[in-house]
Each structure stands twice: as structure tokens, then as C-alpha cells.
Design a protein around this motif. Structure first.
Motif, mmCIF file in Angstrom:
data_model
loop_
_atom_site.group_PDB
_atom_site.id
_atom_site.type_symbol
_atom_site.label_atom_id
_atom_site.label_comp_id
_atom_site.label_asym_id
_atom_site.label_seq_id
_atom_site.Cartn_x
_atom_site.Cartn_y
_atom_site.Cartn_z
ATOM 1 N N GLU A 1 0.820 -1.217 0.000
ATOM 2 C CA GLU A 1 0.000 0.000 0.000
ATOM 3 C C GLU A 1 0.854 1.267 0.000
ATOM 4 O OE1 GLU A 1 -2.777 -0.301 3.213
ATOM 5 O OE2 GLU A 1 -4.165 -1.475 1.976
ATOM 6 N N THR A 2 2.137 1.102 0.310
ATOM 7 C CA THR A 2 3.012 2.275 0.369
ATOM 8 C C THR A 2 3.585 2.662 -1.000
ATOM 9 O OG1 THR A 2 4.814 0.772 0.889
ATOM 10 C CG2 THR A 2 3.741 1.840 2.748
ATOM 11 N N ALA A 3 3.339 1.861 -2.027
ATOM 12 C CA ALA A 3 3.885 2.171 -3.357
ATOM 13 C C ALA A 3 3.273 3.470 -3.879
ATOM 14 C CB ALA A 3 3.588 1.023 -4.311
ATOM 15 N N ALA A 4 4.025 4.164 -4.719
ATOM 16 C CA ALA A 4 3.524 5.421 -5.271
ATOM 17 C C ALA A 4 2.659 5.170 -6.504
ATOM 18 C CB ALA A 4 4.686 6.342 -5.623
ATOM 19 N N ALA A 5 1.601 5.974 -6.643
ATOM 20 C CA ALA A 5 0.708 5.889 -7.798
ATOM 21 C C ALA A 5 0.390 7.313 -8.251
ATOM 22 C CB ALA A 5 -0.568 5.138 -7.409
ATOM 23 N N ILE A 6 -0.413 7.418 -9.302
ATOM 24 C CA ILE A 6 -0.728 8.754 -9.835
ATOM 25 C C ILE A 6 -2.132 9.167 -9.414
ATOM 26 C CG2 ILE A 6 -0.941 10.157 -11.929
ATOM 27 C CD1 ILE A 6 0.982 8.206 -13.305
ATOM 28 N N GLU A 7 -2.235 10.358 -8.820
ATOM 29 C CA GLU A 7 -3.541 10.925 -8.473
ATOM 30 C C GLU A 7 -3.958 11.855 -9.605
ATOM 31 O OE1 GLU A 7 -4.658 12.324 -4.332
ATOM 32 O OE2 GLU A 7 -4.593 14.258 -5.348
ATOM 33 N N VAL A 8 -5.107 11.570 -10.187
ATOM 34 C CA VAL A 8 -5.580 12.309 -11.359
ATOM 35 C C VAL A 8 -6.811 13.117 -10.960
ATOM 36 C CG1 VAL A 8 -6.369 12.082 -13.748
ATOM 37 C CG2 VAL A 8 -4.769 10.398 -12.802
ATOM 38 N N THR A 9 -6.754 14.435 -11.138
ATOM 39 C CA THR A 9 -7.874 15.292 -10.755
ATOM 40 C C THR A 9 -8.753 15.578 -11.968
ATOM 41 O OG1 THR A 9 -6.394 16.316 -9.158
ATOM 42 C CG2 THR A 9 -8.484 17.433 -9.554
ATOM 43 N N LEU A 10 -9.991 15.157 -11.905
ATOM 44 C CA LEU A 10 -10.972 15.359 -12.969
ATOM 45 C C LEU A 10 -10.517 14.776 -14.321
ATOM 46 C CD1 LEU A 10 -13.602 16.569 -12.123
ATOM 47 C CD2 LEU A 10 -12.976 18.717 -13.210
ATOM 48 N N GLY A 11 -9.880 13.626 -14.264
ATOM 49 C CA GLY A 11 -9.559 12.875 -15.480
ATOM 50 C C GLY A 11 -8.524 13.547 -16.368
ATOM 51 N N GLY A 12 -8.431 13.020 -17.592
ATOM 52 C CA GLY A 12 -7.577 13.654 -18.591
ATOM 53 C C GLY A 12 -6.168 13.107 -18.684
ATOM 54 N N LEU A 13 -5.833 12.103 -17.873
ATOM 55 C CA LEU A 13 -4.474 11.550 -17.951
ATOM 56 C C LEU A 13 -4.394 10.553 -19.108
ATOM 57 C CD1 LEU A 13 -1.627 11.311 -16.453
ATOM 58 C CD2 LEU A 13 -2.552 9.174 -15.519
ATOM 59 N N ALA A 14 -3.308 10.626 -19.851
ATOM 60 C CA ALA A 14 -3.025 9.619 -20.881
ATOM 61 C C ALA A 14 -1.568 9.222 -20.757
ATOM 62 C CB ALA A 14 -3.311 10.188 -22.279
ATOM 63 N N VAL A 15 -1.320 7.907 -20.750
ATOM 64 C CA VAL A 15 0.060 7.411 -20.650
ATOM 65 C C VAL A 15 0.278 6.300 -21.671
ATOM 66 C CG1 VAL A 15 0.340 7.967 -18.189
ATOM 67 C CG2 VAL A 15 -0.612 5.749 -18.842
ATOM 68 N N ARG A 16 1.544 6.121 -22.057
ATOM 69 C CA ARG A 16 1.897 5.007 -22.942
ATOM 70 C C ARG A 16 2.872 4.105 -22.193
ATOM 71 N NH1 ARG A 16 4.386 7.515 -27.223
ATOM 72 N NH2 ARG A 16 2.462 7.688 -28.408
ATOM 73 N N ALA A 17 2.619 2.814 -22.255
ATOM 74 C CA ALA A 17 3.513 1.859 -21.602
ATOM 75 C C ALA A 17 4.691 1.580 -22.516
ATOM 76 C CB ALA A 17 2.763 0.571 -21.297
ATOM 77 N N THR A 18 5.906 1.600 -21.965
ATOM 78 C CA THR A 18 7.066 1.262 -22.791
ATOM 79 C C THR A 18 7.460 -0.203 -22.615
ATOM 80 O OG1 THR A 18 8.641 1.986 -21.098
ATOM 81 C CG2 THR A 18 7.920 3.630 -22.693
ATOM 82 N N ARG A 19 6.796 -0.894 -21.672
ATOM 83 C CA ARG A 19 6.902 -2.356 -21.591
ATOM 84 C C ARG A 19 5.572 -2.876 -21.057
ATOM 85 N NH1 ARG A 19 7.275 -3.879 -16.247
ATOM 86 N NH2 ARG A 19 8.603 -2.669 -14.846
ATOM 87 N N ASP A 20 5.369 -4.162 -21.055
ATOM 88 C CA ASP A 20 4.107 -4.716 -20.563
ATOM 89 C C ASP A 20 3.901 -4.304 -19.106
ATOM 90 O OD1 ASP A 20 4.012 -5.889 -22.994
ATOM 91 O OD2 ASP A 20 4.131 -7.974 -22.285
ATOM 92 N N LEU A 21 2.743 -3.781 -18.820
ATOM 93 C CA LEU A 21 2.464 -3.335 -17.450
ATOM 94 C C LEU A 21 1.126 -3.887 -16.971
ATOM 95 C CD1 LEU A 21 3.449 0.470 -17.592
ATOM 96 C CD2 LEU A 21 4.732 -1.379 -16.479
ATOM 97 N N THR A 22 1.007 -4.012 -15.659
ATOM 98 C CA THR A 22 -0.258 -4.346 -15.021
ATOM 99 C C THR A 22 -0.681 -3.114 -14.240
ATOM 100 O OG1 THR A 22 0.382 -6.648 -14.864
ATOM 101 C CG2 THR A 22 -1.389 -5.924 -13.407
ATOM 102 N N ALA A 23 -1.933 -2.689 -14.394
ATOM 103 C CA ALA A 23 -2.350 -1.416 -13.805
ATOM 104 C C ALA A 23 -3.772 -1.520 -13.260
ATOM 105 C CB ALA A 23 -2.272 -0.304 -14.856
ATOM 106 N N SER A 24 -4.173 -0.477 -12.541
ATOM 107 C CA SER A 24 -5.556 -0.384 -12.074
ATOM 108 C C SER A 24 -5.933 1.081 -11.953
ATOM 109 C CB SER A 24 -5.717 -1.072 -10.717
ATOM 110 O OG SER A 24 -4.948 -0.369 -9.747
ATOM 111 N N VAL A 25 -7.228 1.350 -12.119
ATOM 112 C CA VAL A 25 -7.766 2.711 -11.974
ATOM 113 C C VAL A 25 -8.869 2.658 -10.924
ATOM 114 C CG1 VAL A 25 -9.039 4.577 -13.106
ATOM 115 C CG2 VAL A 25 -7.220 3.395 -14.348
ATOM 116 N N THR A 26 -8.735 3.493 -9.879
ATOM 117 C CA THR A 26 -9.754 3.514 -8.823
ATOM 118 C C THR A 26 -10.167 4.951 -8.540
ATOM 119 O OG1 THR A 26 -8.132 3.718 -7.050
ATOM 120 C CG2 THR A 26 -8.710 1.467 -7.717
#
Lengths: 293, 202
Positions: free
Chosen positions: A50-75
Motif C-alpha cells: 500500500e506504500t507504493a507510489a501511484a498517480i492521483e488524477v484530478t478530474l480525469g484527462g491523464l493519458a500514458v503510454r507503456a514502454t513495456r508490458d504493465l499491469t495497472a488499475s484505476v480507482t
């Protein structure tokens, strides 16, 4: 090493973790994810601590590209989310193949969403944390397009579930439980009753530090200056405008205006999901009465 | 001692004066009661941040059982702060105190100050222990930009701005000492308990 390329950020995207506890003595607040519950869930879904860093997105609008295979989640605030144009579910475990783009639209309700990647965002910590504290100016700067973010090594444990059942952010009036004090005796007899009688509106003048609220005035009975004292997240501080400010993750360590009531810890996450224009109704927690004898 | 609850997030302890705050803080900082996640000393209060699952009544009982120790938290560190006394409010401070500018500088450098508590900004320390003649009100209007290293007075306290920020303190000088650096250990030179001696430099 870099595994996430930032393509777009929306109004504000920052890196967050659980913050910097215990440094108030040198003027550093805790900071960290504004909606701690949603943040923790995002990490748990991908098997992170739970201590790992993640991205906090305010009112959406984030777009990212993976440069290698990734596992992710959006909450958190449920953003319409796509991976290479295909709609994917929030609160679930997502596979993002190398080269694929994840895009988060504007959430229909709620304010803050979290994008966690398995391994965590591995920018260098500052004072033991990767959180961006917008008040103190600590931690990484808000994300900008073109930035490349490192992702840490995958943890030993694997994701346990595919989808987590989560209560939706409230679209209408948000009810927050409060307890009186610590300075409710600095206010007029009916001020607490006023606080819980009618809703307050979240003004656009709101950020990670706090939320300014518009609504009935909370009149003071004592007008002398309060020597600055320590503040907690959830505090409803009342400046001379007589309208409360609800302190969030990046709140100041100390403050000089009296606090009429404090939102219970469990409800501060809900407060962090309130959008400008949304209404908040305060309710005294069981056992507390608006009028003290 | 008066205990004021901040819902399940904190316990605010109201004490008689700054000395009482420091005496209690000195002991609790070394050995905080179970469930306390942080301490925020201030001029007349000590805030205990609580784990929301903590038993506040038990924390209160533990604090009541503490034997406060006289004086500031043990640190022993003495920090020499070189100051150029050419602050924008030096004349104003002289007028407010009825002293000459040289007398203001003399009193500021003669006293041994102690960091009582932090707050306002990372690395900002409220320095107590100055002479009563230097007690001045804050400026009626705060500046939008105070340069880093500015040395100021407000109330019974002196302070040094760690970085450029807004501020309402009466500025009497500036120091080149880097009092805050996040990538240094310790990041703040002014930590509660550190003693400070100001020294005039040309």
C-alpha cells in the motif's frame, strides 16, 4: 528503466503515496493521496504494497503510454478508461501491453482517480515519500506531457482479484459525519446547529490543501486572536469570512483560525471526492448534540 | 491541562504556556503513547495526531501519567546564524520598540533563542527566548514575497524564512545560511530544541 510515458495530464496529475507522517515538528505535513481508501485499493489490485507510489488524477484527462508490458488499475472517481481505444473497467486489474496507451476521460462523478502500476512509480523519494505536497512544495512536480516515469520492480505477490466491488462516489449531496471541536466554544451558541442544518457548496477555490465552502455563516462569540495550533485533516477551520474551509491532505501543519468541528477520519476520503459546485451536508456523529449546555 | 478532541484524528492538549508545552513535548516526543502518529507543538497547545483506531481515552490517560520535563527538548545543538541587519522593517521595529536600530540589533544578537516549534513552512522554526523589548506585532499587511533567508520578528518570536514565500513578519535582516534543504540530513537546521545565536556580519 522508464516504463510510463506521460502523454496528457488533465487539470492536475501528481504522484502520491501515503505521505510523510511524523515530520510536523519541522513544519512538514503528511500530504499523500487525498482519497487514501481509493489509493490503497489501486495498489492492492495490482499486488503492490500500500506504500507504493501511484498517480492521483484530478478530474480525469491523464493519458500514458507503456514502454513495456504493465499491469495497472484505476480507482477512485470512475473515469471512462480505455486501453488502445478499448473500454476497460475501473476497479479492476488491467493489462497494458508495451506500446499501448491508457487514457482516462472525465469522471461522471467524484473528483480524484488513481492509476497504480504493478511495481509502483519509482521516482526518488523526498524525506521518505514520493508524495507531491502542493503547499510545502515537496516531492515531484505535477506531471507534464513528455515526462518518462520509472516503474519499480514487481512485488513478489500477485493480484488476488480481477475486480473489486466498490461503492460509487456520490453524485448528489455528500453527507460527512463531524464531531464538534476542538474550538466550537469560540462560536455563537447556534453555530454548530447552523453547520448541520443546511448544506454547503464546494467552491472552485478548492485544492489538495483544502476545500472552501459556501453556505450559512458560522458566527463567532470570541473574537480575540487564537495562537496558531496544530491542525488535522478533516478540520473545519473558520476564517473571518465565517464560512468553513475543510482541510485535506496538504493542509498546513498549524493554523490560526478556530476549528468548529472535524470530519471523522473515515469520511475525509469522501470529502476529497467532492467536486466544485457539489453540495455537502454535515451530520453530527451519534452521541453529539448541536447545543451544548 | 485541557484535552480537546479533534474527532478520531487528533487530541489537542491546551497547556498554561510555551514552557509547559515544551516540557510535555520533550517527554512525549521520545516515547509517544501507542496510537500517536505525530506531535505538533505550538505556542500554547500540543496536538497529538492519532491513528483513527487508537483509543483516545487511553492516550489521554497515558499523557496525564507523564512527568513533564523542565525546559526544551534535549538537543544541545547551538546554531550560529550570521545575519546582515539591513531588513526592510528595521526602522519600523526601532520605532515600535522605542529602541535605536543598533539597539535592536544588539538585543537580537545578545539573546540565546531556542526553536520552540515548527510550522508555516518546511524548515520554519519559531524561535523563543528573546528579550521582551523585541516583542512587536506582525505587519498590518503581509508581503506577497519574502526573500529566502529573511530574518524577522513577530510577537515574542523570531524566525527565518526558509524559502521565498508570502509573510507578515517584521524583517530586520537576512542570512546566507541554508536553513532548509530537503536532500540534506537533517533537512531543517531549526528543529525544536535547537538553540540559536544570531551574529552580525557586514
Amino acid at each position: 528503466m522508464s516504463c510510463l510515458e506521460v502523454l496528457a495530464t488533465g487539470p492536475l496529475s501528481t504522484i502520491q503515496d501515503l505521505g510523510r507522517p511524523g515530520l510536523a515538528g519541522i513544519g512538514v505535513g503528511r500530504s499523500g493521496a487525498a482519497d487514501g481508501g481509493a489509493f490503497r485499493l489501486a495498489n492492492r489490485l495490482v499486488g503492490n504494497d500500500e506504500t507504493a507510489a501511484a498517480i492521483e488524477v484530478t478530474l480525469g484527462g491523464l493519458a500514458v503510454r507503456a514502454t513495456r508490458d504493465l499491469t495497472a488499475s484505476v480507482t477512485g472517481a470512475p473515469c471512462p478508461t480505455t486501453v488502445d481505444g478499448r473500454v476497460v473497467a475501473v476497479n479492476s486489474v488491467l493489462r497494458i501491453p508495451a506500446g499501448a496507451e491508457l487514457r482516462m476521460g472525465v469522471p461522471g462523478r467524484g473528483l480524484r482517480s488513481y492509476l497504480a502500476v504493478r511495481g509502483g512509480i519509482a521516482v526518488p523519494p523526498v524525506l521518505g515519500s514520493r508524495a507531491t505536497d502542493v503547499l510545502a512544495g515537496l516531492g515531484p512536480d505535477p506531471l507534464t506531457p513528455g515526462e518518462l516515469l520509472p516503474v519499480g520492480p514487481a512485488p513478489a505477490r500477485f493480484p488476488l482479484v480481477d475486480v473489486a466491488p466498490v461503492a460509487m462516489c456520490t453524485a448528489g449531496e455528500i453527507v460527512l459525519r463531524v464531531e464538534p471541536g476542538p474550538r466550537h466554544d469560540w462560536f455563537a451558541d447556534d453555530a454548530l446547529a447552523t453547520l448541520v442544518s443546511r448544506p454547503y457548496e464546494v467552491t472552485p477555490d478548492s485544492n489538495r490543501i483544502g476545500m472552501r465552502l459556501d453556505g450559512p455563516a458560522l458566527e463567532r462569540s470570541r473574537t480575540e486572536e487564537l495562537p496558531s495550533e496544530g491542525m488535522v485533516a478533516g478540520a473545519l477551520q473558520v476564517p473571518p469570512s465565517a464560512r468553513p474551509t475543510l482541510f485535506l491532505a496538504d493542509h498546513p501543519v498549524t493554523g490560526g483560525y478556530p476549528v468548529i468541528a472535524v470530519v471523522t477520519a473515515a469520511d475525509v476520503d469522501n470529502a476529497a471526492q467532492a467536486r466544485p459546485g457539489q453540495r455537502i451536508r454535515f451530520r453530527l456523529r451519534n452521541g453529539f448534540k448541536a447545543r451544548s449546555a | 491541562m485541557r484535552f480537546l478532541r479533534c474527532a478520531d484524528s487528533g487530541l489537542l492538549i491546551e497547556l498554561a504556556d510555551l514552557e509547559a508545552v515544551q516540557a510535555l513535548y520533550a517527554v512525549l516526543a521520545e516515547d509517544p503513547p501507542e496510537g500517536v502518529t505525530g506531535l505538533v507543538p505550538a505556542a500554547r497547545t500540543l496536538l497529538l495526531h492519532l491513528d483513527p483506531r487508537a483509543n483516545a481515552a487511553a492516550v489521554e490517560a497515558a499523557v496525564r501519567a507523564v512527568e513533564p520535563r523542565d525546559g526544551a527538548p534535549a538537543s544541545g545543538d547551538l546554531l550560529q546564524v550570521p545575519v546582515v541587519y539591513d531588513g526592510a522593517d528595521l526602522t519600523e521595529v526601532a520605532e515600535l520598540t522605542g529602541l535605536t536600530e543598533r539597539e535592536v540589533v544588539h538585543r537580537h544578537t545578545s539573546a540565546e533563542w531556542t526553536v520552540a516549534f515548527g510550522g508555516f513552512a518546511p524548515g520554519f522554526g519559531y524561535l523563543a527566548g528573546g528579550p521582551p523589548e523585541l516583542v512587536v506585532p506582525r505587519r498590518t499587511e503581509s508581503r506577497t514575497k519574502v526573500p529566502p533567508g529573511s530574518v524577522g520578528l513577530a510577537g515574542a518570536f523570531s524566525g527565518i524564512y526558509p524559502r521565498e514565500s508570502p509573510g507578515g513578519w517584521q524583517l530586520i535582516g537576512r542570512t546566507g545560511l541554508e536553513i532548509w534543504r530537503a536532500d540534506r540530513e537533517p533537512p531543517a537546521l531549526l528543529r525544536p530544541g535547537v538553540r540559536v545565536q544570531f551574529r552580525e556580519v557586514p
